[in-house]
Scaffold this active site. Structure first.
Site, PDB file in Angstrom:
ATOM      1  N   CYS A 132       0.860  -1.192   0.000  1.00  0.00           N
ATOM      2  CA  CYS A 132       0.000   0.000   0.000  1.00  0.00           C
ATOM      3  C   CYS A 132       0.892   1.236   0.000  1.00  0.00           C
ATOM      4  O   CYS A 132       2.108   1.128  -0.183  1.00  0.00           O
ATOM      5  CB  CYS A 132      -0.983  -0.017   1.168  1.00  0.00           C
ATOM      6  SG  CYS A 132      -0.225   0.094   2.804  1.00  0.00           S
ATOM      7  N   ASN A 163       2.368   1.557   4.170  1.00  0.00           N
ATOM      8  CA  ASN A 163       2.726   0.326   4.898  1.00  0.00           C
ATOM      9  C   ASN A 163       2.517   0.468   6.409  1.00  0.00           C
ATOM     10  O   ASN A 163       3.250  -0.103   7.212  1.00  0.00           O
ATOM     11  CB  ASN A 163       4.165  -0.128   4.576  1.00  0.00           C
ATOM     12  CG  ASN A 163       4.501  -1.551   5.014  1.00  0.00           C
ATOM     13  OD1 ASN A 163       5.632  -1.844   5.396  1.00  0.00           O
ATOM     14  ND2 ASN A 163       3.549  -2.454   4.993  1.00  0.00           N
ATOM     15  N   CYS A 182      -1.182   1.124   7.431  1.00  0.00           N
ATOM     16  CA  CYS A 182      -2.614   0.836   7.640  1.00  0.00           C
ATOM     17  C   CYS A 182      -3.075  -0.440   6.931  1.00  0.00           C
ATOM     18  O   CYS A 182      -3.312  -1.462   7.567  1.00  0.00           O
ATOM     19  CB  CYS A 182      -3.473   2.011   7.186  1.00  0.00           C
ATOM     20  SG  CYS A 182      -3.254   3.504   8.190  1.00  0.00           S
ATOM     21  N   ARG A 183      -3.197  -0.390   5.601  1.00  0.00           N
ATOM     22  CA  ARG A 183      -3.849  -1.497   4.891  1.00  0.00           C
ATOM     23  C   ARG A 183      -2.965  -2.713   4.650  1.00  0.00           C
ATOM     24  O   ARG A 183      -3.388  -3.843   4.900  1.00  0.00           O
ATOM     25  CB  ARG A 183      -4.388  -0.990   3.535  1.00  0.00           C
ATOM     26  CG  ARG A 183      -5.508   0.017   3.672  1.00  0.00           C
ATOM     27  CD  ARG A 183      -5.753   0.740   2.362  1.00  0.00           C
ATOM     28  NE  ARG A 183      -4.575   1.525   1.970  1.00  0.00           N
ATOM     29  CZ  ARG A 183      -4.408   2.112   0.797  1.00  0.00           C
ATOM     30  NH1 ARG A 183      -5.351   2.002  -0.125  1.00  0.00           N
ATOM     31  NH2 ARG A 183      -3.324   2.822   0.542  1.00  0.00           N
ATOM     32  N   SER A 184      -1.746  -2.491   4.129  1.00  0.00           N
ATOM     33  CA  SER A 184      -0.936  -3.689   3.808  1.00  0.00           C
ATOM     34  C   SER A 184      -0.460  -4.444   5.057  1.00  0.00           C
ATOM     35  O   SER A 184      -0.442  -5.675   5.040  1.00  0.00           O
ATOM     36  CB  SER A 184       0.212  -3.372   2.839  1.00  0.00           C
ATOM     37  OG  SER A 184       1.125  -2.463   3.381  1.00  0.00           O
ATOM     38  N   ASP A 196      -8.728   3.556   2.197  1.00  0.00           N
ATOM     39  CA  ASP A 196      -7.586   3.819   3.075  1.00  0.00           C
ATOM     40  C   ASP A 196      -8.073   4.422   4.397  1.00  0.00           C
ATOM     41  O   ASP A 196      -8.499   5.581   4.432  1.00  0.00           O
ATOM     42  CB  ASP A 196      -6.631   4.783   2.371  1.00  0.00           C
ATOM     43  CG  ASP A 196      -5.301   4.870   3.100  1.00  0.00           C
ATOM     44  OD1 ASP A 196      -5.250   4.493   4.295  1.00  0.00           O
ATOM     45  OD2 ASP A 196      -4.325   5.303   2.472  1.00  0.00           O
TER      46      ASP A 196
HETATM   47  P1  4NP Z   1      -1.712   3.006   4.033  1.00  0.00           P
HETATM   48  O1  4NP Z   1      -2.281   4.420   4.549  1.00  0.00           O
HETATM   49  O2  4NP Z   1      -1.216   3.241   2.628  1.00  0.00           O
HETATM   50  O3  4NP Z   1      -2.889   2.104   4.068  1.00  0.00           O
HETATM   51  O4  4NP Z   1      -0.607   2.615   4.988  1.00  0.00           O
HETATM   52  C1  4NP Z   1      -1.540   5.601   4.598  1.00  0.00           C
HETATM   53  C2  4NP Z   1      -0.619   5.798   5.598  1.00  0.00           C
HETATM   54  C3  4NP Z   1       0.071   6.988   5.680  1.00  0.00           C
HETATM   55  C4  4NP Z   1      -0.165   7.988   4.746  1.00  0.00           C
HETATM   56  C5  4NP Z   1      -1.093   7.780   3.735  1.00  0.00           C
HETATM   57  C6  4NP Z   1      -1.773   6.583   3.660  1.00  0.00           C
HETATM   58  N1  4NP Z   1       0.513   9.224   4.829  1.00  0.00           N
HETATM   59  O5  4NP Z   1       0.141  10.167   4.109  1.00  0.00           O
HETATM   60  O6  4NP Z   1       1.458   9.358   5.645  1.00  0.00           O
END
Ligand code: 4NP
Length: 157
Positions: free
Chosen positions: A11, A14, A16-18, A126
């Site tokens: 994702c 790395n 939240c989702r993955s 997300d």
């Molecule tokens: P992920 O979510 O891709 O599911 O881990 C996010 C985590 C952090 C950020 C964006 C999406 N960020 O902007 O820092």
């Protein structure tokens, strides 16, 4: 003995989702007694959260279902991942685009979007932005169940 099947979830951050998909899928693999046959990892397309543990929302949601995130830390996708992993699974369309660029692989069947395995054909929302970790968890579970069936069938395990 058969070579292990290596699965990588990807994702943007790395956190939240993955990592959620990694922990959920590892849990399913262990429940089915396949931890000797399938290895699971996750990575980011960005470098923003390298070395960080999963987001507290992901940790809390997984804890509710008795799934551990112990020892997990963010990392970025690297070129060597393409050779090392048999399945490289993005959470959304932009992850797929970015991972193809990072790996220098414009189109390869081992790189695909998780929910394209389901009848939904959609991005995993997300929760970093939606705040809804339950919705993400439910969709991750749905995708991971089908993924495990697919891998078992494709590798006769
Ligand atoms: P992920 O979510 O891709 O599911 O881990 C996010 C985590 C952090 C950020 C964006 C999406 N960020 O902007 O820092």
């Amino acid at each position: 003995m058969q070579k292990k099947v290596h699965v990588l979830f990807v994702c943007l951050g790395n956190i939240c989702r993955s990592p959620m998909a990694e922990a959920v899928f590892r849990h399913m693999v262990m429940e089915e007694g396949l931890d000797g046959a399938i290895s699971v990892d996750s990575a980011a397309t960005s470098s923003w959260h390298i070395g960080e543990p999963p987001h507290k929302g992901t940790v809390a949601k997984l804890k509710e279902y008795g799934i551990s995130t112990e020892g997990m830390a963010g990392r970025q996708v690297s070129r060597t991942d393409f050779d090392q992993f048999d399945y490289i699974i993005g959470m959304d369309t932009s992850n797929i685009r970015n991972v193809r660029d990072l790996l220098g692989q414009p189109d390869h069947p081992k790189i695909f979007r998780l929910l394209d395995l389901t009848e939904r054909s959609m991005d995993v929302p997300d929760p970093y932005f939606t705040g809804d970790f339950q919705e993400t968890y439910d969709l991750v579970i749905e995708g991971c169940r089908i993924l495990l069936d697919k891998i078992r069938m494709e590798h006769s395990i």
